[in-house]
Design a protein around this motif. Sequence first.
Motif, PDB file in Angstrom:
ATOM      1  N   GLU A   1      46.305  31.610  29.444  1.00 51.51           N
ATOM      2  CA  GLU A   1      46.307  30.849  28.193  1.00 51.51           C
ATOM      3  C   GLU A   1      46.516  31.759  26.995  1.00 51.51           C
ATOM      4  N   SER A   2      45.951  32.966  27.035  1.00 51.94           N
ATOM      5  CA  SER A   2      46.120  33.917  25.945  1.00 51.94           C
ATOM      6  C   SER A   2      47.581  34.353  25.814  1.00 51.94           C
ATOM      7  N   ILE A   3      48.222  34.621  26.940  1.00 48.48           N
ATOM      8  CA  ILE A   3      49.631  35.018  26.930  1.00 48.48           C
ATOM      9  C   ILE A   3      50.505  33.879  26.410  1.00 48.48           C
ATOM     10  N   GLY A   4      50.215  32.679  26.859  1.00 44.71           N
ATOM     11  CA  GLY A   4      50.982  31.527  26.395  1.00 44.71           C
ATOM     12  C   GLY A   4      50.837  31.304  24.901  1.00 44.71           C
ATOM     13  N   ALA A   5      49.623  31.471  24.381  1.00 46.30           N
ATOM     14  CA  ALA A   5      49.397  31.297  22.942  1.00 46.30           C
ATOM     15  C   ALA A   5      50.139  32.355  22.131  1.00 46.30           C
ATOM     16  N   ALA A   6      50.136  33.594  22.628  1.00 41.93           N
ATOM     17  CA  ALA A   6      50.844  34.672  21.930  1.00 41.93           C
ATOM     18  C   ALA A   6      52.351  34.440  21.937  1.00 41.93           C
ATOM     19  N   ALA A   7      52.868  33.941  23.057  1.00 38.18           N
ATOM     20  CA  ALA A   7      54.299  33.645  23.143  1.00 38.18           C
ATOM     21  C   ALA A   7      54.676  32.544  22.163  1.00 38.18           C
ATOM     22  N   LEU A   8      53.843  31.527  22.068  1.00 37.08           N
ATOM     23  CA  LEU A   8      54.114  30.434  21.136  1.00 37.08           C
ATOM     24  C   LEU A   8      54.162  30.946  19.699  1.00 37.08           C
ATOM     25  N   ASP A   9      53.202  31.776  19.327  1.00 33.99           N
ATOM     26  CA  ASP A   9      53.196  32.340  17.973  1.00 33.99           C
ATOM     27  C   ASP A   9      54.475  33.133  17.699  1.00 33.99           C
ATOM     28  N   ARG A  10      54.918  33.923  18.674  1.00 33.89           N
ATOM     29  CA  ARG A  10      56.100  34.781  18.488  1.00 33.89           C
ATOM     30  C   ARG A  10      57.363  33.937  18.302  1.00 33.89           C
ATOM     31  N   VAL A  11      57.562  32.945  19.161  1.00 39.48           N
ATOM     32  CA  VAL A  11      58.814  32.190  19.060  1.00 39.48           C
ATOM     33  C   VAL A  11      58.833  31.318  17.803  1.00 39.48           C
ATOM     34  N   LEU A  12      57.685  30.802  17.385  1.00 36.95           N
ATOM     35  CA  LEU A  12      57.658  30.019  16.145  1.00 36.95           C
ATOM     36  C   LEU A  12      57.988  30.889  14.941  1.00 36.95           C
ATOM     37  N   ALA A  13      57.589  32.142  14.983  1.00 35.90           N
ATOM     38  CA  ALA A  13      57.819  33.048  13.858  1.00 35.90           C
ATOM     39  C   ALA A  13      59.242  33.605  13.829  1.00 35.90           C
ATOM     40  N   GLU A  14      59.846  33.834  15.018  1.00 35.86           N
ATOM     41  CA  GLU A  14      61.090  34.601  15.050  1.00 35.86           C
ATOM     42  C   GLU A  14      62.245  33.944  15.794  1.00 35.86           C
ATOM     43  N   HIS A  15      61.976  32.915  16.592  1.00 33.23           N
ATOM     44  CA  HIS A  15      63.022  32.436  17.498  1.00 33.23           C
ATOM     45  C   HIS A  15      63.102  30.910  17.514  1.00 33.23           C
ATOM     46  N   THR A  16      63.358  30.312  16.350  1.00 32.71           N
ATOM     47  CA  THR A  16      63.584  28.866  16.291  1.00 32.71           C
ATOM     48  C   THR A  16      65.068  28.612  16.033  1.00 32.71           C
ATOM     49  N   TYR A  17      65.521  27.407  16.365  1.00 34.77           N
ATOM     50  CA  TYR A  17      66.905  27.060  16.088  1.00 34.77           C
ATOM     51  C   TYR A  17      67.176  26.987  14.587  1.00 34.77           C
TER      52      TYR A  17
END
Length: 361
Positions: free
Chosen positions: A324-340
Amino acid sequence: MKIAFYGSSILSAYWNGAATYYRGILRALADRGHTITFYEPDAFDRQQHRDIEPPEWLRSVVYPATQAGLDSVLAEAGGADIVVKANGVGVFDRELLEGVLRHANRRALTIYWDVDAAATLDEMRRDPSHPVREALPRLDAVFTYGGGPPVVEAYRGFGAKRCVPIYNALDPVTHHPVPAKPQFACDLGFLANRLPDREARVEEFFLRPAQLLPQSRFLLGGNGWSDKALPANVQAIGHVGTGDHNAFNCTPRAVLNVARDSMADVGFSPATRVFEAAGAGACLITDAWEGIEMFLQPGEEVLVARDGKDVAEILASLERERAESIGAAALDRVLAEHTYELRAVEVDAAFDELHARETVA
């Protein structure tokens, strides 16, 4: 700008993994003020397996998969400011590429948008008369959804005037955390259509770990697996509609990404699945490929495996809390840097540069 986009399908993800990429990029471009028409053939039963109805943010044209149908939509290319031919339409691909170049207004930008660049480049190396190879001198640019420097250099070597990677990304409106669904409960989930250039890697990274962990439950979604011999602890559930992708990602303890052979060899090619899983807050295990740290940090935002034994070892020691911690960190990263939304800014910048070059020329 008025954009005419000729692709496989935006309405259906059935045997069409590019659908979510098209939707994400084109919706973000529409939000930035572009007027878009997407042309797709009525082929491969995709219209019988639609995930969405025609969206309000573009004009959708479905044409008969015939020469007459093709001619009817090519005639509209002349009214666009930007004409895009995507790879892998599956019907009249050569004729489509030649046709858009023939019909496009001489002042329009013409772009080949390659969502499988590594494979296309392999074909071009083997075939001097490949239609893309022949078309490159007349195209203003090639856009790709991955590949990084190796793909850019290869396309430039074949004569492309400009090659711009526009990577996959997250559409947070479509992919986001949702409640778990019992039918997707398992230790490791994997969602992908069965393709010849990925099957050996699926056997190594998914089926081998299942054999090594007979007490764990593995769930396999996607088309084409019904006649595949599978370990007893692997359940194949067939096509999973895009409406269930979030739950498929959120429910398992971890989900797996396996690159196709060519993408793994080239690197810098995160599949749409990487961002869909991260956007849902899933703990993602991926096979190793060069450039992954550009998108997610190994060990913190994604778990990376060199082979099936690595996958089994990762899964055997993966506690739910860490997942769950890894998933939460991934979500934060893609929202900050990798959206369409951010990718569309890059596309617009490329359009502006191409227009500036045309003006100077």
